[in-house]
Scaffold this motif. Structure first.
Motif, short mmCIF file in Angstrom:
data_model
loop_
_atom_site.label_atom_id
_atom_site.label_comp_id
_atom_site.label_asym_id
_atom_site.label_seq_id
_atom_site.Cartn_x
_atom_site.Cartn_y
_atom_site.Cartn_z
N SER A 1 33.05 -47.63 -18.97
CA SER A 1 32.41 -47.34 -17.38
C SER A 1 31.72 -48.55 -17.03
O SER A 1 31.49 -49.37 -18.12
N THR B 1 33.67 -45.06 -7.84
CA THR B 1 32.59 -43.99 -8.12
C THR B 1 31.77 -45.85 -8.02
O THR B 1 30.97 -46.02 -7.91
N GLN C 1 41.32 -38.64 -1.87
CA GLN C 1 42.05 -38.88 -2.81
C GLN C 1 43.54 -38.56 -3.34
O GLN C 1 44.03 -39.28 -4.31
N ASN D 1 31.54 -39.65 -23.23
CA ASN D 1 31.34 -39.22 -21.69
C ASN D 1 32.72 -40.17 -21.21
O ASN D 1 33.49 -41.51 -21.71
N GLU D 2 33.55 -39.16 -20.15
CA GLU D 2 34.22 -40.28 -19.50
C GLU D 2 34.43 -40.76 -18.22
O GLU D 2 32.70 -41.12 -18.15
N TYR E 1 33.19 -34.92 -6.00
CA TYR E 1 33.95 -35.47 -6.75
C TYR E 1 33.94 -36.39 -8.52
O TYR E 1 33.93 -36.33 -9.39
N GLU E 2 32.48 -36.36 -8.24
CA GLU E 2 31.81 -37.32 -9.97
C GLU E 2 30.27 -37.39 -9.33
O GLU E 2 29.25 -37.06 -8.73
N THR E 3 29.80 -36.58 -10.51
CA THR E 3 28.03 -36.53 -10.61
C THR E 3 27.60 -37.73 -11.97
O THR E 3 28.67 -38.54 -12.77
N LEU E 4 26.41 -38.38 -11.47
CA LEU E 4 26.34 -40.16 -12.15
C LEU E 4 25.04 -39.54 -13.17
O LEU E 4 24.56 -38.61 -13.43
N TYR F 1 33.14 -43.53 -15.78
CA TYR F 1 33.37 -43.39 -14.54
C TYR F 1 34.93 -44.18 -13.39
O TYR F 1 35.48 -44.70 -14.61
N SER F 2 35.38 -43.53 -12.44
CA SER F 2 36.56 -44.15 -12.00
C SER F 2 35.99 -45.30 -11.43
O SER F 2 34.86 -46.00 -11.60
#
Length: 821
Positions: free
Chosen positions: A380, A289, A328, A282-283, A77-80, A285-286
């Motif tokens: 973020s 997240t 999702q 960078n985009e 889903y996402e990396t940190l 975080y949601s």
């Protein structure tokens, strides 16, 4: 005689002088014994520190996994990316010049002491005593411990603990202690600008790998950690040059470098790699997240007994595998609604717009989606209004703080009757008021919940007690932000005017008890966490449940009430085709916040709308929180089968009639009420149905012209039923109780206290002087009179709150929610 006196005085003086050092020695011994006892009991047992658990996995990518809604398989889903960038390197990869520079400036006797430099420690103690505390007593070993544990307390106790931890650490590491400690130190030390450890610092400031650094650059990297902001090369290059010179001087003094090497390094131009200081592109975080990051950081602090900083580093760059609870499809629907400005009113104050937040979870408290603000997320690690911000909940707290626990305690059922009238005098006024500025008198609890009647909520809380209400919220449901010194009171708990406030997440989790048969397991954003080697760190796949309600019937009773809110009360806009809904609206003092907390057979959701600042929402009609809730829920239920709530096994219930004015078993007099039939049918848990006959309704002779108890001058009368109900209050108030005309003073004892009769007595008797010509067609007049008084007092619909923006009937019934004693 004079000589004897002098001799006696001299003897006493000598004894006093001799006693001073003796007292000092005894005192020192006692202090020493106390210190030894403290160290033996409290320090030494806690001095062992496992650095491997602290330094583990601080340079690996953490991955968040979520189920693919189509395949039901977990996918990335996402990396940190860590709050700081760190790449772990071994000591032999770190230039010897950098190692020597760090030792020279930070701990010149590093290789000769055993964790503590007693010369520097004694100097620090002397400075502390004399007030010339310049610090500088900590060794590299002690600094490492402080960095790993995050304990920055400046107390003597912390320093003593740190000393023994340093001694124990070096002893436990054995012959390789120095190399291991220096390696960990140079990989964990913060360098500013999100750089942690020497490898990332070299790339951040010079754009070089470690083996490409020259002596001058190594001295800079040794200089920065003392104060990363002050010695920020991009902002304060002159400060850096000054401290770099000091580092080189110390290296020369300790013969770590030659004079020629010193001269060359001093004269080497420092060229900083400015590209590293550019803004992160960078985009962001949601919202989901970021909620995981916050929650897991707190959990690791507790489960691993580590500092916040270290826990945060493990989350962000510890190579963890996090399995999110996110659905999702749910999250996408929420994002679609909250990023569409057409779903929000076009209002602003002082250049800012009102914000919104929402949390949706399943009945077990697994969070399926959340949004921490309206519009596109532009950064973020922002303030997440769904999980971090506390607000007053208004009437949305009533089911959790009042009605739910009161029903579970056996104080009420949905069909109990409570008087809608002021509870007490506060600040010279009758308190509380209802938003519609009406007092309807006898009211069924279910209807009071639906119409969000403040007076009834306060009276039910009085039956339960504020202390019991607080304990249910705090101890059972885990509401963390309540202020016990201010919030254990009527206004905070019955009306939601809390001092501490609640989060949207807490409210969503709280409402799961109504969907989950009274069981509660909190809420969570992840179900399982593995470390980089696949070992389970935390497992919430089967969360522990408690019985928030002790009686099975309570959740069904509360669903009955909350369904009435969306059927006929303040939440009628919460409609989903084919799907049953239930919930509660809320509005706070001066309409600063609006809420809707609701549920369906599939989901539970809480939504808040308001300004971040203390602005009110005047000019915005309706309840935007309810509108947003409905918009999201319609999307996520679009492809789901029609569903109704599980209301329990019918064999446990009985349908029984009751009087809507007394809550008791109805008599003929209840049907013959002057206002019309006062009998209704309720679905009672067996044993709760009324067994005693109504003692309020009694037959009386009334004046057919006024509908009041007939007086001496009434010429046309009839026998009907009225309420034998005299109510007392300390002061008169306006408006009058709406059912006062239906009451008279008979044999029943007065209720309430005070000198003013607000129903019954003089108020219920006709005192008009009628003439024979006053009454025309008596049959027509009687019918007209009775019809006029028909159903208004019973239905009590809110007035003046028509929704014009897609929201619900406005629920501002909390306008009296200012905390009070």
């Amino acid at each position: 005689m004079a000589k004897r006196k002098k001799s006696s005085f001299a003897h006493k003086l000598m004894m006093a002088i001799l006693a001073i050092p003796l007292i000092a020695v005894v005192t020192a011994c006692l202090c020493g014994v106390a210190l030894a006892f403290y160290i033996g009991v409290y320090v030494i047992p806690n001095s062992d520190i496992d650095v491997s658990s602290y330094s583990k996995d601080l340079a690996k990518t953490t991955v968040i996994y979520a189920k693919n809604p189509d395949t039901d398989e977990y996918e990335i889903y996402e990396t940190l990316e860590g709050d700081v960038n760190r790449q772990w390197v071994s000591l032999d990869e770190i230039p010897e010049d950098l190692q020597k520079a760090v030792v020279a400036i930070e701990d010149q006797r590093f290789y000769s002491h055993h964790g503590v430099d007693w010369f520097r420690t004694l100097g620090a103690v002397q400075g502390f005593i004399t007030g010339d505390d310049r610090g500088g007593g900590s060794t590299i070993t002690q600094q490492l411990i402080k960095n790993l544990t995050g304990n920055n307390d400046k107390s003597v106790k912390r320093k003593i603990n740190e000393i023994f931890q340093a001694l124990t650490l070096e002893k436990n590491l054995g012959d390789t202690a120095k190399d291991q400690i220096l390696e960990m130190y140079l990989n964990t030390i913060p360098y500013g600008n999100r750089a942690a450890g020497a490898k990332v610092a070299a790339m951040t400031y010079f754009g070089k790998e470690l083996d490409e650094l020259n002596l001058a650059e190594c001295a800079v990297l040794a200089a920065i950690p003392n104060a990363p902001t002050r010695y920020n090369p991009f902002r304060n290059p002159e400060n850096v040059k000054e401290r770099q010179t000091l580092v080189l001087q110390k290296m020369l003094e300790l013969e770590f470098i030659t004079q020629a090497e010193y001269d060359e390094a001093i004269n080497t131009e420092l060229v900083y790699h400015s590209d590293a200081y550019e803004q992160d592109t960078n985009e962001p975080y949601s919202w989901f997240t970021e909620a995981i990051i916050s929650e897991l950081t707190e959990d690791l602090q507790e489960t691993e007994n580590i500092s916040y900083d270290l826990a945060r580093s493990r989350v962000m760059s510890g190579g963890l595998q996090i399995y999110a609870t996110i659905d999702q499809n749910v999250q996408n629907a929420m994002d679609e609604v909250f990023t569409n400005e057409a779903n929000f009113p076009s209002a602003q104050k002082n250049g800012v717009v009102p914000q919104a937040a929402m949390v949706i979870c399943d009945k077990q408290g697994n969070i399926l989606g959340l949004v921490g603000g309206r519009g596109e997320k532009e950064g973020s690690l922002l303030t997440n209004r769904a999980t971090m911000t506390t607000r007053q909940p208004g009437s949305s707290i009533k089911p959790l703080a009042v009605y739910g626990p009161a029903m579970d305690a056996g104080k009420i059922t949905p069909y109990s009757v409570v008087t809608d009238m002021p509870f007490k005098v506060y600040d010279g006024k009758a308190w509380p008021r209802n938003d519609n500025r009406r007092y309807q008198g006898q009211m069924v609890v279910k209807n009071a919940v639906a119409k969000s009647i403040n007076c009834v909520a306060v009276r039910v809380l009085d039956m339960l007690t504020p202390q019991a209400s607080y304990e249910f919220l705090h101890n059972t449901l885990g509401f963390e932000h309540l202020n016990p010194s201010a919030d254990i009171d009527y206004a905070p708990l019955a009306l939601g005017g809390m001092n501490g406030g609640v989060t949207v997440r807490e409210m969503a989790a709280g409402y799961t008890i109504f969907a989950n048969n009274g069981k509660y397991s909190g809420s969570r954003t992840y179900s399982k966490v593995l470390d980089s080697e696949g070992n389970v760190l935390i497992d919430y796949t089967e969360p522990e449940e408690i019985n928030a309600f002790q009686n099975e019937k309570t959740a069904y009773y509360m669903l009955d009430c909350l369904k009435e809110v969306t059927n006929s009360g303040t939440g009628t806009k919460a409609t989903i085709s084919g799907i049953e809904t239930a919930g509660k609206t809320g509005t706070t003092t001066s309409k600063r916040d609006v809420w809707f907390c609701g549920l369906t057979p599939y989901y539970v959701g809480a939504t808040w709308f308001g300004y971040d600042q203390s602005y009110n929402l005047d000019g915005i009609s309706g309840n935007t929180a309810l509108s947003l809730w409905t918009a999201v829920m319609r999307r996520i239920h679009a492809d789901l089968p029609d569903a109704e709530f599980d209301m329990g096994d019918d064999s446990n219930f009985v349908n029984a009639t009751y009087c809507i004015d007394s809550g008791m078993s109805p008599t003929d007099a209840c049907e013959a009420d002057s206002r019309g039939d006062r009998v209704a049918v309720g679905r009672f848990w067996k044993g709760d149905e009324p067994s005693e006959d109504c003692n309020l309704h009694k037959y009386v002779t009334i004046c057919r012209q006024t509908g009041l108890v007939a007086g001496d001058n009434c010429r046309w009368t009839s026998t009907v039923s009225k309420l034998d109900l005299t109510r007392l209050f300390p002061m008169d108030f306006s408006p009058a109780i709406e059912d006062a005309d239906a009451c008279f003073t008979g044999d029943n004892k007065p209720v309430g206290s005070g000198d003013v009769t607000v129903s019954g007595g003089y108020l219920g008797v006709c005192h008009d002087r009628h003439s024979i010509f006053d009454f025309g067609n008596d049959d027509e007049e009687e019918e007209s009179s009775e019809g006029t008084e028909g159903t208004e007092g019973e239905t009590g619909t809110d007035s003046g709150n028509t929704d014009t923006s897609g929201g619900s009937t406005s629920d501002t019934s909390d306008s009296e929610s200012d905390p009070e004693n």
